[in-house]
Design an enzyme around this catalytic site. Structure first.
Site, short mmCIF file in Angstrom:
data_model
loop_
_atom_site.label_atom_id
_atom_site.label_comp_id
_atom_site.label_asym_id
_atom_site.label_seq_id
_atom_site.Cartn_x
_atom_site.Cartn_y
_atom_site.Cartn_z
N SER A 73 0.73 -1.22 -0.16
CA SER A 73 0.11 0.10 0.07
C SER A 73 0.69 1.26 -0.11
O SER A 73 1.86 1.38 -0.73
CB SER A 73 -0.71 -0.14 1.09
OG SER A 73 -1.99 0.89 1.19
N HIS A 128 -2.09 -1.29 -4.40
CA HIS A 128 -3.70 -1.23 -4.76
C HIS A 128 -4.28 0.11 -4.73
O HIS A 128 -3.79 1.05 -4.47
CB HIS A 128 -4.24 -2.17 -3.91
CG HIS A 128 -4.40 -1.84 -2.18
ND1 HIS A 128 -4.75 -2.57 -1.11
CD2 HIS A 128 -3.71 -0.65 -1.66
CE1 HIS A 128 -4.27 -1.63 -0.03
NE2 HIS A 128 -3.95 -0.42 -0.13
#
EC number: 3.4.21.92
Length: 222
Positions: A125, A150
């Protein structure tokens, strides 16, 4: 560490409470102390402070405001202490707050020092954004590391107009993150957007091929 604390509180304006909170976070690990013999005395310090003396910053927690404030202060302090010498950031983090991560990212780009980034387990992330944002040619991962990108996560409750505002903001953040990853990795924004639609996990060789890192470290030859 005392010199860093003085710099952080006096020159950067970092709240002393934030430093104390960060210390408590670090102490939640098994954080051994180092006994270092010097010419005139013997000094005891925690291992993270000793690493910072060698211009090594370790990010091994979720990224939040406290962690980001301290890491930004460390970067600014080390840049002030020796603008021509590299700083290394070791990353083993699941990510966290995008806005807190932006503060670290922008500081990395702002300072004059080259910033080497090393993934030592997981950079997921927002942590993957910090990994790829290291100085070109100085972004590394250990052989069994994992990198994950993501789309940003978010959620809120409130009036319909507030939800619309929040939706516009998260779309803006998503575009910013994809642009950052694209600019540092060399991948087209469209490819990053497609891959980030769901959790996109990469092994170290896959991260190398994707452009997230420049080299896989097998052995420290120092």
């Amino acid at each position: 560490m005392n010199e860093f604390k003085k710099y952080a509180t006096r020159h950067i304006g970092l709240n002393a409470q934030a430093l104390d909170d960060y210390t408590r976070i670090q102490s939640s690990y098994i954080s051994p102390t180092i006994i270092e013999e010097r010419q005139l005395n013997v000094a005891q310090m925690d291992v993270f402070s000793r690493l910072m003396m060698d211009r090594i910053i370790f990010l091994g927690t979720q990224i939040d405001d406290y962690t980001a404030n301290v890491i930004q202060a460390q970067l600014l302090y080390l840049d002030s202490a020796d603008p021509g010498k590299d700083i290394s950031i070791y990353l083993n983090s699941p990510g966290g707050s995008v806005y807190a991560g932006y503060g670290i990212y922008d500081t990395m780009q702002y300072i004059g020092c080259d910033v080497a980034t090393i993934c030592t387990g997981m950079a997921a992330s927002m942590a993957s954004v910090l990994l790829v944002a290291g100085t070109k040619g100085k972004r590394f991962a250990l052989p069994h590391s994992r990198v994950m990108i993501h789309q940003p996560l978010g959620g809120m409750q409130g009036q319909a107009s507030d939800l619309e505002i929040a939706a516009r903001e998260i779309l803006r953040v998503k575009k910013e993150l994809y642009t950052i990853i694209s600019s540092h990795s060399g991948k087209p924004v469209e490819q990053v957007e497609k891959d980030s639609d769901r959790d996109y996990w990469m092994t170290a060789p896959e991260a190398l091929e994707y452009g997230m890192i420049d080299k896989i470290l097998e052995k420290n030859r120092k």
